[in-house]
Structures are given as C-alpha cells and as structure tokens.
Scaffold this motif. Structure first.
Motif, short mmCIF file in Angstrom:
data_model
loop_
_atom_site.label_atom_id
_atom_site.label_comp_id
_atom_site.label_asym_id
_atom_site.label_seq_id
_atom_site.Cartn_x
_atom_site.Cartn_y
_atom_site.Cartn_z
N SER A 125 2.53 21.48 37.24
CA SER A 125 3.85 20.98 37.65
C SER A 125 3.81 19.61 38.31
CB SER A 125 4.52 21.98 38.59
OG SER A 125 3.74 22.18 39.76
N ALA A 126 2.66 19.16 38.76
CA ALA A 126 2.57 17.90 39.51
C ALA A 126 2.95 16.71 38.64
CB ALA A 126 1.16 17.71 40.05
N PRO A 127 3.72 15.76 39.16
CA PRO A 127 4.05 14.54 38.41
C PRO A 127 2.78 13.78 38.05
CG PRO A 127 5.44 14.75 40.36
CD PRO A 127 4.36 15.78 40.49
N ARG A 128 2.80 13.16 36.90
CA ARG A 128 1.66 12.34 36.47
C ARG A 128 1.86 10.90 36.97
NH1 ARG A 128 0.19 17.04 36.17
NH2 ARG A 128 -0.24 18.06 34.17
N TYR A 166 -2.48 21.54 26.98
CA TYR A 166 -3.29 20.42 27.47
C TYR A 166 -2.72 19.78 28.74
CZ TYR A 166 -5.42 21.38 23.04
OH TYR A 166 -6.02 22.04 22.00
N HIS A 167 -1.52 20.18 29.15
CA HIS A 167 -1.04 19.74 30.46
C HIS A 167 -1.90 20.30 31.59
CE1 HIS A 167 2.54 17.73 28.99
NE2 HIS A 167 2.84 18.79 28.27
N GLY A 168 -2.58 21.40 31.32
CA GLY A 168 -3.45 21.99 32.32
C GLY A 168 -4.64 21.13 32.69
N LEU A 169 -4.90 20.08 31.92
CA LEU A 169 -5.99 19.15 32.25
C LEU A 169 -5.59 18.19 33.36
CD1 LEU A 169 -7.06 18.45 28.57
CD2 LEU A 169 -8.39 19.73 30.26
N GLY A 170 -4.30 18.18 33.71
CA GLY A 170 -3.84 17.37 34.83
C GLY A 170 -3.63 15.90 34.52
N CYS A 171 -3.55 15.55 33.23
CA CYS A 171 -3.39 14.17 32.80
C CYS A 171 -2.11 14.03 31.98
CB CYS A 171 -4.56 13.72 31.93
SG CYS A 171 -6.17 13.82 32.72
N GLY A 172 -1.70 12.77 31.76
CA GLY A 172 -0.68 12.53 30.77
C GLY A 172 -1.19 12.89 29.39
N LEU A 173 -0.27 13.28 28.49
CA LEU A 173 -0.64 13.74 27.15
C LEU A 173 -0.09 12.77 26.11
CD1 LEU A 173 -1.69 15.91 25.17
CD2 LEU A 173 0.45 17.16 25.53
N LEU A 174 -0.98 12.26 25.26
CA LEU A 174 -0.61 11.38 24.15
C LEU A 174 -0.81 12.13 22.84
CD1 LEU A 174 -1.45 7.64 23.70
CD2 LEU A 174 -1.93 9.23 21.82
N ALA A 202 -1.51 2.48 32.94
CA ALA A 202 -1.37 1.18 32.26
C ALA A 202 0.05 0.66 32.36
CB ALA A 202 -1.83 1.28 30.80
N ARG A 203 0.64 0.76 33.52
CA ARG A 203 2.00 0.30 33.83
C ARG A 203 3.08 1.14 33.16
NH1 ARG A 203 3.35 -4.92 32.33
NH2 ARG A 203 1.66 -5.25 30.83
N LEU A 204 2.74 2.27 32.59
CA LEU A 204 3.72 3.16 31.98
C LEU A 204 4.12 4.24 32.96
CD1 LEU A 204 2.39 3.87 28.36
CD2 LEU A 204 4.37 2.48 29.00
N ASP A 205 5.41 4.34 33.25
CA ASP A 205 5.95 5.43 34.05
C ASP A 205 6.05 6.66 33.15
OD1 ASP A 205 7.45 7.23 35.49
OD2 ASP A 205 9.06 5.83 35.99
N SER A 253 7.33 9.60 33.76
CA SER A 253 8.38 10.57 34.08
C SER A 253 9.39 10.72 32.95
CB SER A 253 9.10 10.16 35.37
OG SER A 253 9.78 8.93 35.20
N ALA A 254 9.28 9.88 31.90
CA ALA A 254 10.12 9.96 30.71
C ALA A 254 9.24 9.73 29.49
CB ALA A 254 11.24 8.93 30.77
N PRO A 255 9.65 10.19 28.30
CA PRO A 255 8.83 9.98 27.11
C PRO A 255 8.67 8.50 26.79
CG PRO A 255 10.56 11.62 26.71
CD PRO A 255 10.87 10.98 28.01
N ARG A 256 7.46 8.11 26.38
CA ARG A 256 7.16 6.73 26.06
C ARG A 256 6.66 6.62 24.61
NH1 ARG A 256 10.28 4.76 29.78
NH2 ARG A 256 9.73 5.52 31.87
N ILE A 257 7.00 5.51 23.98
CA ILE A 257 6.62 5.27 22.58
C ILE A 257 5.54 4.20 22.53
CG2 ILE A 257 7.40 4.40 20.35
CD1 ILE A 257 10.13 5.62 20.93
N MET A 258 4.42 4.54 21.91
CA MET A 258 3.34 3.59 21.64
C MET A 258 3.46 3.14 20.19
SD MET A 258 -0.81 4.21 21.71
CE MET A 258 -1.13 3.86 23.45
N GLY A 259 3.71 1.84 19.99
CA GLY A 259 3.83 1.31 18.64
C GLY A 259 2.47 0.90 18.10
N VAL A 260 2.20 1.26 16.86
CA VAL A 260 0.91 1.00 16.22
C VAL A 260 0.92 -0.39 15.58
CG1 VAL A 260 -0.71 1.74 14.43
CG2 VAL A 260 0.56 3.45 15.77
#
Length: 332
Positions: free
Chosen positions: A58-61, A262-270, A65-68, A70-77
C-alpha cells in the motif's frame, strides 16, 4: 510453504471501508490472492496477510527519474536502430529521431535504444551503440525537458548517455549482461530492472519455467538485492516482468493476468507489451505496425493492475485511451 501475496486491484469509485490503496495510487484492494508453489491459489481477506506485506503493497512509490508515480505514466519508444522489430531504420538520424520524439507528444518519458533486443538479434559493440544514441540524446536534451531513458545492457553506453543528460537506465538484462552496469546505473535518477531468460539471440528457443509467475518474481527479487548491493536504492528502481523476453505466448498471458503480484516487490512497475509478437498472435496481426489496438488494450489492462509506467510505441492512441479510462473509470 512460502506464500506470495497478490493484491486484487479495483478501480471502482465505490471503495469499501477498510480497503487499502495499491502502491499509494489509483487502484485499491480489500482482498488478496495467496499463492504458493505447493497449494492452489486462495482468495483471502486483508486480515490474513502479515502487516509488513500490507505496508509494502500500500505504500506510495517514490518518484523515479523525475516521474511522479501517483498516476499512470507513458514511456514512448524511440528506437535509433536499423533492425528493431517494429520501427528499425526509421529514426536512425538525429533529425529523424527528433521529429519522431515530437510526434510522441503525450509521453511522460522517452526511451532511446540503439541496440535491437528482438528475438534473434545479435549483440553489437558498445562503440557502435554509443554512436547511434549519443547524437540523438544530445539533440533531445537540448529540445525537451522530458525525462529521458537509455535502453541498454552496457555500462559504457549508460555512462555516455548519463553524461549526455539521460535520467534512467532501462536494462533488459537485469544486471546479468555487464558486471559494470550497476555502478554506473547507481548514478542515474532511476533504473529499470527487467526480467529476461537468456539473451536476445537465444531467449525464444525453448523458454521453460516451473511456475512463470513465481519464478519471475523470485528472479526480480534477486535482481533487486543485487542492485542494492551495487548502490542502486530500491526506491529508484522500476521492475519489469519482461513480456516476450524468454516467454511463450502462454507465459506472457499468465504474467499479464496476475501482474499485480509484482507490487509486492515494493517498487514501481513498468510493463512493455507494445507491438510484441504475442499481441499479434492473440489479435491476428502478423505485422508489428498493425498491433496498435491490441497494444492499447494491454496498456489499459496494465494500468488497471496498478502498473505505474507503460512502455508504448503508439503514444497518442494510448494517451487518448488512458484519458478516457481515467475519466469514466474513477481513476483520476
């Protein structure tokens, strides 16, 4: 018996009392799926999970790399390779890459790659990879303040990219290719640890797992321990289960169905499913360029599982779909 705890994510605005936020984000959960290698999966209430597990889920991530997150983020290829599976050769010059980057309006971060890691691709020398990516990175850094990611397995390439202004190292090898990469990535604002079985030359020959979901989890946990030992704080790591990298079609489907584990690893998920072969196999699209609708569908699925970053080729379409999903799905 080792237990693995998968939060069952929900986005409905009618959130029940006692539900917990998933990674401090837009999803919530009030039940978990208890998984193990020795027993059938079982859905259980929050009260059956250890408190430290619930805290980690439940802890906030922290920002990466300057990405917040708390909302979904899009990585462009943005591939600057002659042989990538989807767009090889299209953006190989700084001018073409800059035009492509501007066409990726709506991305929150751009991922620049100079070596194809498609199935069967051969390794190229670091000097050649640097020659491909450095002019593009410099041009982008002068043109935009967006976070920039370097997609590489090599310490020398990562070093040159960070010196040119890159913010994140996106490593498809999970620190398994170049022993020197960890120390370089520790300098970055973020590091993406991806799971892969084998190398691009061999990874699709005959991938096998005892339990793909749990085997990938354990490999990522081991990779995180290695990253921390090399000076990369867990809070600056994104984890990526590596869809298509040493996985069959069914392996990919199994990972997507239970991504929230994979949220159980305690990291942001890509999550990077965009235009991959299994998208075409499931959606009936033989050519990578025809896989946009299926890729967008999987990006939205990943967001509904709480994934903080989706890596996509079709930024405009994904942004529109995500905006609509957030507006009507109660995730804004």
């Amino acid at each position: 018996m080792t237990a693995y705890w998968r939060p069952i994510p929900m986005t409905d605005p009618a959130r029940p009392r006692g539900a917990l936020p998933l990674a401090g984000g837009w999803c919530w959960f009030d039940r978990l799926e208890r998984l193990s290698r020795d027993a059938a999966p079982e859905v259980v209430p929050l009260s059956e999970a250890p408190p430290d597990v619930l805290d980690r889920l439940s802890a906030p991530r922290a920002p990466v790399a300057r990405l917040d997150l708390s909302a979904p983020r899009i990585m462009g290829v943005l591939n600057v390779t002659p042989d990538s599976f989807s767009d090889g050769g299209l953006h190989a010059t700084p001018e073409a890459a800059l035009a492509r980057a501007r066409a990726l309006a709506g991305a929150d971060i751009l991922d620049i790659g100079g070596e194809s890691t498609r199935p069967g691709a051969a390794t190229i020398p670091a000097e050649e990879e640097i020659a491909r990516v450095l002019p593009v990175l410099r041009a982008l850094r002068a043109d935009t303040d967006l976070p920039l990611s370097i997609d590489t397995r090599k310490a020398a390439v990562a070093q040159a990219a960070l010196d040119a202004g890159a913010d994140l190292v996106n490593d498809v090898s999970g620190l398994a290719f170049d022993p020197a990469l960890g120390a370089v990535a520790a300098r970055a604002g973020g590091y993406c640890l991806m799971h892969a079985q084998g190398t691009p030359e061999t990874m699709q020959a005959d991938p096998r797992y005892d339990d793909v979901l749990l085997d990938v989890h354990d490999a990522l946990e081991a990779g995180l321990a290695l990253a921390e030992s090399q000076g990369i704080p867990r809070a600056r790591v994104l984890v990526d289960p590596g869809l298509g990298f040493g996985k069959t079609l069914q392996h990919n489907v199994s990972l997507l169905r239970r991504l929230s584990l994979y949220h159980g690893l305690g990291c942001g998920l890509l999550v990077g499913a965009s235009r991959k072969g299994f998208v075409g196999a499931l959606g009936g699209a033989a050519q990578a360029r025809d896989r946009m609708p299926g890729s967008v569908a999987l990006a939205l699925h990943a967001v509904r599982q709480g994934a903080q970053v989706v890596r996509v080729h079709d930024v405009t379409e994904t942004r529109q779909a995500l905006s609509l999903h957030q507006a009507v799905g109660g995730t804004t």
